[in-house]
Design a protein around this motif. Sequence first.
Motif, PDB file in Angstrom:
ATOM      1  N   SER A  92     -11.210 106.056  28.527  1.00  0.00           N
ATOM      2  CA  SER A  92      -9.749 105.375  27.819  1.00  0.00           C
ATOM      3  C   SER A  92      -8.810 105.941  28.777  1.00  0.00           C
ATOM      4  O   SER A  92      -7.629 104.856  28.601  1.00  0.00           O
ATOM      5  N   CYS A  93      -8.603 106.973  29.088  1.00  0.00           N
ATOM      6  CA  CYS A  93      -7.276 107.285  30.285  1.00  0.00           C
ATOM      7  C   CYS A  93      -7.512 106.348  31.330  1.00  0.00           C
ATOM      8  O   CYS A  93      -6.299 105.878  31.937  1.00  0.00           O
ATOM      9  N   LEU A  94      -8.750 106.006  31.904  1.00  0.00           N
ATOM     10  CA  LEU A  94      -8.971 105.270  33.122  1.00  0.00           C
ATOM     11  C   LEU A  94      -8.458 103.657  32.540  1.00  0.00           C
ATOM     12  O   LEU A  94      -7.645 103.169  33.524  1.00  0.00           O
ATOM     13  N   GLU A  95      -8.549 103.328  31.391  1.00  0.00           N
ATOM     14  CA  GLU A  95      -8.073 101.960  31.026  1.00  0.00           C
ATOM     15  C   GLU A  95      -6.472 101.932  31.018  1.00  0.00           C
ATOM     16  O   GLU A  95      -5.916 101.192  31.271  1.00  0.00           O
ATOM     17  N   TRP A  96      -5.952 102.989  30.394  1.00  0.00           N
ATOM     18  CA  TRP A  96      -4.450 103.383  30.365  1.00  0.00           C
ATOM     19  C   TRP A  96      -3.863 103.010  31.613  1.00  0.00           C
ATOM     20  O   TRP A  96      -2.928 102.580  32.011  1.00  0.00           O
ATOM     21  N   VAL A  97      -4.428 103.923  32.721  1.00  0.00           N
ATOM     22  CA  VAL A  97      -4.034 103.843  34.088  1.00  0.00           C
ATOM     23  C   VAL A  97      -4.097 102.469  34.835  1.00  0.00           C
ATOM     24  O   VAL A  97      -3.023 102.078  35.298  1.00  0.00           O
ATOM     25  N   SER A  98      -5.022 101.753  34.510  1.00  0.00           N
ATOM     26  CA  SER A  98      -5.377 100.382  35.107  1.00  0.00           C
ATOM     27  C   SER A  98      -4.513  99.348  34.329  1.00  0.00           C
ATOM     28  O   SER A  98      -3.888  98.491  35.007  1.00  0.00           O
ATOM     29  N   LEU A  99      -3.998  99.717  33.162  1.00  0.00           N
ATOM     30  CA  LEU A  99      -3.024  98.754  32.426  1.00  0.00           C
ATOM     31  C   LEU A  99      -1.416  99.160  32.732  1.00  0.00           C
ATOM     32  O   LEU A  99      -0.518  98.277  32.918  1.00  0.00           O
ATOM     33  N   ALA A 100      -1.332 100.391  32.958  1.00  0.00           N
ATOM     34  CA  ALA A 100       0.068 100.646  33.346  1.00  0.00           C
ATOM     35  C   ALA A 100       0.591 100.590  34.786  1.00  0.00           C
ATOM     36  O   ALA A 100       1.482  99.845  34.912  1.00  0.00           O
ATOM     37  N   GLU A 101      -0.457 100.931  35.745  1.00  0.00           N
ATOM     38  CA  GLU A 101      -0.021 100.580  37.108  1.00  0.00           C
ATOM     39  C   GLU A 101       0.680  99.227  37.554  1.00  0.00           C
ATOM     40  O   GLU A 101       1.801  99.180  38.238  1.00  0.00           O
ATOM     41  N   PRO A 102      -0.118  98.147  37.123  1.00  0.00           N
ATOM     42  CA  PRO A 102       0.441  96.937  37.386  1.00  0.00           C
ATOM     43  C   PRO A 102       1.723  96.510  36.708  1.00  0.00           C
ATOM     44  O   PRO A 102       2.296  95.642  37.213  1.00  0.00           O
ATOM     45  N   ARG A 103       1.924  97.245  35.731  1.00  0.00           N
ATOM     46  CA  ARG A 103       3.335  96.937  35.004  1.00  0.00           C
ATOM     47  C   ARG A 103       4.293  98.033  35.380  1.00  0.00           C
ATOM     48  O   ARG A 103       5.420  98.069  35.143  1.00  0.00           O
ATOM     49  N   GLY A 104       4.153  98.754  36.803  1.00  0.00           N
ATOM     50  CA  GLY A 104       5.187  99.528  37.001  1.00  0.00           C
ATOM     51  C   GLY A 104       5.527 100.826  36.277  1.00  0.00           C
ATOM     52  O   GLY A 104       6.580 101.372  36.538  1.00  0.00           O
ATOM     53  N   ILE A 105       4.441 101.068  35.524  1.00  0.00           N
ATOM     54  CA  ILE A 105       4.662 102.340  34.604  1.00  0.00           C
ATOM     55  C   ILE A 105       3.974 103.506  35.128  1.00  0.00           C
ATOM     56  O   ILE A 105       2.741 103.428  35.530  1.00  0.00           O
ATOM     57  N   GLY A 106       4.689 104.586  35.332  1.00  0.00           N
ATOM     58  CA  GLY A 106       3.995 105.774  35.931  1.00  0.00           C
ATOM     59  C   GLY A 106       3.338 106.770  34.865  1.00  0.00           C
ATOM     60  O   GLY A 106       3.365 106.255  33.567  1.00  0.00           O
TER      61      GLY A 106
END
Length: 361
Positions: free
Chosen positions: A280-294
């Motif tokens: 689940s955390c991997l998915e959060w990272v995969s969605l956050a990074e392309p949106r410029g969210i650290g």
Amino acid sequence: MSVNTSYQKYTLNFKFDAGTSRGVLKTKDTFFIKIWDGNDPEKFGLGECGPLKGLSVDDRPDLEERISKILNLLTEKESLPENKEEAYKLANELAGEDFPSIRFALETAFLDLLNGGERQLFSNDFVFKKEPIPINGLIWMGEMDFMKSQVDKKIEEGYSCIKLKIGAIDFEKEIELLSYIRSKDAECVLRVDANGGFSPEEAMQKLERLAELKLHSIEQPIKQHQWKDMSRLCGASPIPIALDEELIGVYSRADKIELLEELKPQYIILKPTLLGGLESCLEWVSLAEPRGIGWWLTSALESNIGLNAISQFAAELQAPGHQGLGTGKLYHNNIDSPLEVVGDFIRYNSQLKWDLSALQL
């Protein structure tokens, strides 16, 4: 193959009264689970299921009963996962969305077993080359003298990133303490965590005051599920906002995308125990990074068994910046492990050994 399981409830005892905006912690209950092939009982995987009281969605009276039922279901399987993808899939199948801490425990126990049952879940430099991970130094709430003494100790120990919980005592005293930290170290990365302690009406005024102290970020300034107000704050705050509690209970990919696009935070905080495990955390990272969210990873007061898993996961992801992984010294009766904190780093010292003698699994 004969799939075998067991579990043990374990009460961790804090070395001090750990003050938070939700009260003072003296103990924390957790559960350890053990999984092994009956044909090779000496090799086993360990996982930790330790929801936070009053915060985790699976902090419920039937948790232990559910752990027992889920492990019984596992024993009916004809085989155990043979790779990481199968481990994540089976953990999700067994625990689902209702029991994120059980899912985390299953994932990590499976990964441990897959890698030889040596508490080495991933093959990365954290374990095999003692490559350290930078961490923040956490200041617990309490009387002003107690908090200042923690600050002095963290600075003396060499921490370059300090995190202070705010929102539960007088705001002016919190400003005083933050100013004290700045007077001691003008360059340190200074994070605060409000745990939803501000009201929407007062939040912006307080954020403007806090901004004068050149903070790195503030976690969860107002309570979760107030999207209109949180979106406004994320868009206008002079301090970058990191979402923490806001992510709890958000599981589907579509819901994660909606949250990130509606609120547009500068950062998200990932706690595998609360958010449904590693996948689940991997998915959060995969969605956050392309949106410029650290993002960064944080433990949720697990013992060294859970902390070890999250630390190795952080290394596997090459997590950026300082992680919230400095909780290994909180308890009188933690599980002795190769984890050690040196300065403001956590590392895996293979010269030290695991001592599982306190476990009755």
